[in-house]
Design a protein around this motif. Structure first.
Motif, mmCIF file in Angstrom:
data_model
loop_
_atom_site.group_PDB
_atom_site.id
_atom_site.type_symbol
_atom_site.label_atom_id
_atom_site.label_comp_id
_atom_site.label_asym_id
_atom_site.label_seq_id
_atom_site.Cartn_x
_atom_site.Cartn_y
_atom_site.Cartn_z
ATOM 1 N N GLY A 57 37.252 35.245 38.802
ATOM 2 C CA GLY A 57 38.447 34.607 38.263
ATOM 3 C C GLY A 57 39.216 33.913 39.368
ATOM 4 N N ARG A 58 40.259 33.207 38.982
ATOM 5 C CA ARG A 58 41.106 32.538 39.966
ATOM 6 C C ARG A 58 42.116 33.528 40.516
ATOM 7 N N ARG A 59 42.571 33.215 41.689
ATOM 8 C CA ARG A 59 43.531 34.063 42.380
ATOM 9 C C ARG A 59 44.804 34.288 41.550
ATOM 10 N N ASP A 60 45.296 33.210 40.915
ATOM 11 C CA ASP A 60 46.543 33.360 40.154
ATOM 12 C C ASP A 60 46.310 34.065 38.813
ATOM 13 N N GLU A 61 45.050 34.384 38.523
ATOM 14 C CA GLU A 61 44.756 35.154 37.306
ATOM 15 C C GLU A 61 44.672 36.652 37.591
ATOM 16 N N VAL A 62 44.768 37.018 38.872
ATOM 17 C CA VAL A 62 44.635 38.430 39.245
ATOM 18 C C VAL A 62 45.940 39.165 38.993
ATOM 19 N N LYS A 63 45.848 40.272 38.266
ATOM 20 C CA LYS A 63 47.039 41.101 38.074
ATOM 21 C C LYS A 63 47.167 42.082 39.236
ATOM 22 N N ARG A 64 46.101 42.818 39.512
ATOM 23 C CA ARG A 64 46.164 43.746 40.644
ATOM 24 C C ARG A 64 44.780 44.153 41.121
ATOM 25 N N LEU A 65 44.746 44.588 42.364
ATOM 26 C CA LEU A 65 43.535 45.165 42.950
ATOM 27 C C LEU A 65 43.644 46.681 42.768
ATOM 28 N N SER A 74 35.579 49.985 43.609
ATOM 29 C CA SER A 74 36.929 49.419 43.451
ATOM 30 C C SER A 74 36.879 48.409 42.323
ATOM 31 N N MET A 75 38.058 47.882 41.944
ATOM 32 C CA MET A 75 38.134 47.026 40.758
ATOM 33 C C MET A 75 39.203 45.952 40.949
ATOM 34 N N VAL A 76 39.073 44.909 40.142
ATOM 35 C CA VAL A 76 40.134 43.901 40.063
ATOM 36 C C VAL A 76 40.524 43.771 38.596
ATOM 37 N N GLU A 77 41.818 43.889 38.331
ATOM 38 C CA GLU A 77 42.313 43.709 36.969
ATOM 39 C C GLU A 77 42.883 42.300 36.854
ATOM 40 N N TYR A 78 42.424 41.564 35.842
ATOM 41 C CA TYR A 78 42.925 40.206 35.598
ATOM 42 C C TYR A 78 44.040 40.244 34.566
ATOM 43 N N ARG A 79 44.764 39.149 34.462
ATOM 44 C CA ARG A 79 45.975 39.207 33.647
ATOM 45 C C ARG A 79 45.710 39.292 32.146
ATOM 46 N N ASP A 80 44.485 38.976 31.718
ATOM 47 C CA ASP A 80 44.166 39.151 30.293
ATOM 48 C C ASP A 80 43.808 40.606 29.980
ATOM 49 N N GLY A 81 43.805 41.466 30.999
ATOM 50 C CA GLY A 81 43.497 42.880 30.797
ATOM 51 C C GLY A 81 42.065 43.243 31.164
ATOM 52 N N THR A 82 41.231 42.240 31.481
ATOM 53 C CA THR A 82 39.850 42.527 31.896
ATOM 54 C C THR A 82 39.842 43.194 33.267
ATOM 55 N N ILE A 83 39.056 44.259 33.394
ATOM 56 C CA ILE A 83 38.877 44.891 34.706
ATOM 57 C C ILE A 83 37.438 44.680 35.148
ATOM 58 N N MET A 84 37.245 44.037 36.298
ATOM 59 C CA MET A 84 35.912 43.852 36.864
ATOM 60 C C MET A 84 35.707 44.951 37.900
ATOM 61 N N ALA A 85 34.668 45.750 37.707
ATOM 62 C CA ALA A 85 34.408 46.867 38.622
ATOM 63 C C ALA A 85 33.070 46.668 39.315
ATOM 64 N N ASN A 86 32.892 47.314 40.447
ATOM 65 C CA ASN A 86 31.652 47.255 41.206
ATOM 66 C C ASN A 86 31.092 48.668 41.296
ATOM 67 N N GLU A 138 52.837 45.144 45.899
ATOM 68 C CA GLU A 138 53.053 45.362 44.459
ATOM 69 C C GLU A 138 51.801 45.034 43.636
ATOM 70 N N GLN A 139 50.841 44.325 44.222
ATOM 71 C CA GLN A 139 49.609 44.007 43.488
ATOM 72 C C GLN A 139 48.412 44.838 43.952
ATOM 73 N N ILE A 140 48.673 45.878 44.732
ATOM 74 C CA ILE A 140 47.571 46.735 45.195
ATOM 75 C C ILE A 140 47.848 48.166 44.756
ATOM 76 N N SER A 141 46.893 48.760 44.037
ATOM 77 C CA SER A 141 47.092 50.139 43.602
ATOM 78 C C SER A 141 45.867 50.970 43.967
ATOM 79 N N ALA A 142 45.995 52.273 43.840
ATOM 80 C CA ALA A 142 44.882 53.173 44.165
ATOM 81 C C ALA A 142 44.723 54.192 43.046
ATOM 82 N N LEU A 143 43.496 54.654 42.895
ATOM 83 C CA LEU A 143 43.138 55.565 41.822
ATOM 84 C C LEU A 143 42.133 56.564 42.398
ATOM 85 N N ILE A 144 42.306 57.836 42.071
ATOM 86 C CA ILE A 144 41.320 58.834 42.511
ATOM 87 C C ILE A 144 40.110 58.777 41.563
#
Ligand code: MG
Length: 381
Positions: free
Chosen positions: A157-165, A242-254, A228-234
């Motif tokens: 996705g585009r950078r401005d479409e990223v909600k959070r890492l 790790s994952m990237v959440e886009y603003r439409d709610g899609t989460i891309m994970a590896n 504010e756009q970087i979070s962590a999860l156990i």
């Protein structure tokens, strides 16, 4: 044409796994140089196998034990001088700790690709590293498994479409313990990581979660997103890296098995992919994938990392330097496990922030942080 690879820090955990990848793909890569700090026996063995043009070590080297004609650098700044002398298609920075900053800045000057496993140099170097990257046109590719996952997920996705890492953390061996129970954990408990086989310092950092704290700052440096756009999860299984959440709610994970040889190889072959040494992940055999929130009060390393990132300047250097020194004191048996956090907190409170606008300013903050830890630890004894 083979890609020439310079491997700085070839004898540690990432270094030896990089050698495995280079040997697996000997048709694609040749080795231009190797460096280590003191494990010269491993270095001799690697040099006789891989025939690099250059080797470097902090410790003295015996030319008789190296292939004829190998050029040698020794002494405290050997890795930095090697990085200056040898331009390679890819430089792998696998040196551990703050000591990687000067070799990183030297390698950037060749304007080529740097595959970086070292997070401390990015955490401390900050804008200085950014400025050098754009001045010399060098490309930085992450090896750290979480950052490699984010780097790959960001391609969707585009950078401005990223909600959070979303960085995942295994939680280390003590994830299920209360703070009270942490008081008397032993060194061998701390070094018994549930999912990854790694070096001693990073394994301890995984138990305290300083590793995740450093990665929060590292992610900000690499991908230019704010706190504010970087979070962590156990995620105790270490399958989702790790994952990237886009603003439409899609989460891309590896996802893959926890095996560093995969992100190492990707950084070397990018943008191509090829067969790897990593065993394929069979999701049907990997029982539940769990996720839990990170409690910043339970893990002060996370709270302090966000504070240091927001403050910026030399505070990330203080955070890192204090943690490196506190880890040394813990390994020496001079402080307890939860004292590591107290020592870092004391250093962050004791040192005044200033711009991290030169290597000297960063080195001064690193030294001040270590001194503050020694003072704090001394008071407790
Ligand atoms: Mg990592």
């Amino acid at each position: 044409m083979k890609k020439e690879v310079l491997l700085l820090g070839s004898t540690g955990s990432i270094g030896t796994q990089t050698v495995d990848v280079l040997k697996k793909h000997a048709d694609r890569f040749s080795v231009r140089g190797l460096s280590c700090r003191g494990d010269v026996e491993t270095l001799y063995r690697q040099a006789n196998e891989l025939h690099p043009e250059f080797v470097a070590a902090e410790a003295p080297l015996d030319p008789e034990r190296l292939p004829k004609g190998t050029e040698i650098f020794t002494g405290a700044d050997a890795a930095e001088r090697l990085a200056e002398a040898a331009d390679a298609d890819v430089t792998v920075l696998a040196i551990s700790g703050y000591a990687a900053l000067r070799p990183l800045l030297a390698a950037i000057k060749h304007g080529r690709r740097i595959a970086i496993a070292n997070k401390e140099s990015l955490v401390c170097g900050g804008r200085l590293v950014d400025a050098a990257l754009s001045a010399y046109g060098a490309e930085l590719l992450p090896i750290d498994s979480e950052q490699s996952a984010i780097f790959q997920a960001l391609q969707n996705g585009r950078r401005d479409e990223v909600k959070r890492l979303i960085l995942t953390a295994s939680g280390g061996p003590f994830f299920r313990k209360t703070r009270g129970e942490l008081q008397d954990v032993s060194l061998s408990d701390a070094l018994n990581h549930p999912t990854w086989k790694m070096g001693k310092k990073i394994t301890l950092d995984s138990a305290t979660l300083f590793n995740k704290g450093l990665e929060i700052i590292e992610a900000s440096r690499l991908f230019h997103f704010g706190a504010e756009q970087i979070s962590a999860l156990i995620h105790p299984q270490s399958i989702v890296h790790s994952m990237v959440e886009y603003r439409d709610g899609t989460i891309m994970a590896n996802l893959s098995k926890p095996d560093m040889r995969l992100p190492i190889q990707y950084a070397l072959t990018y943008p191509e992919r090829t067969e790897s040494l990593c065993e394929p992940l069979k999701l049907e055999l990997n029982h539940p994938l769990e996720f839990y929130p990170v409690d910043p009060e339970r893990f002060p390393a996370i709270r302090m990392a966000y504070d240091a990132l927001r403050a910026d300047g030399v505070m990330p250097t203080v955070y890192n330097g204090a943690n490196e020194r506190a880890a040394e004191l813990y390994f020496a048996g001079r402080i307890g496990f939860t004292d590591i956090e107290d020592c870092v907190e004391a250093a962050l409170n004791a040192i005044e922030n200033r711009p991290a606008d030169s290597v000297d300013a960063i080195a001064a903050a690193d030294a001040a942080a270590r001194y503050a830890v020694d003072r704090h630890a001394g008071k407790k004894q």
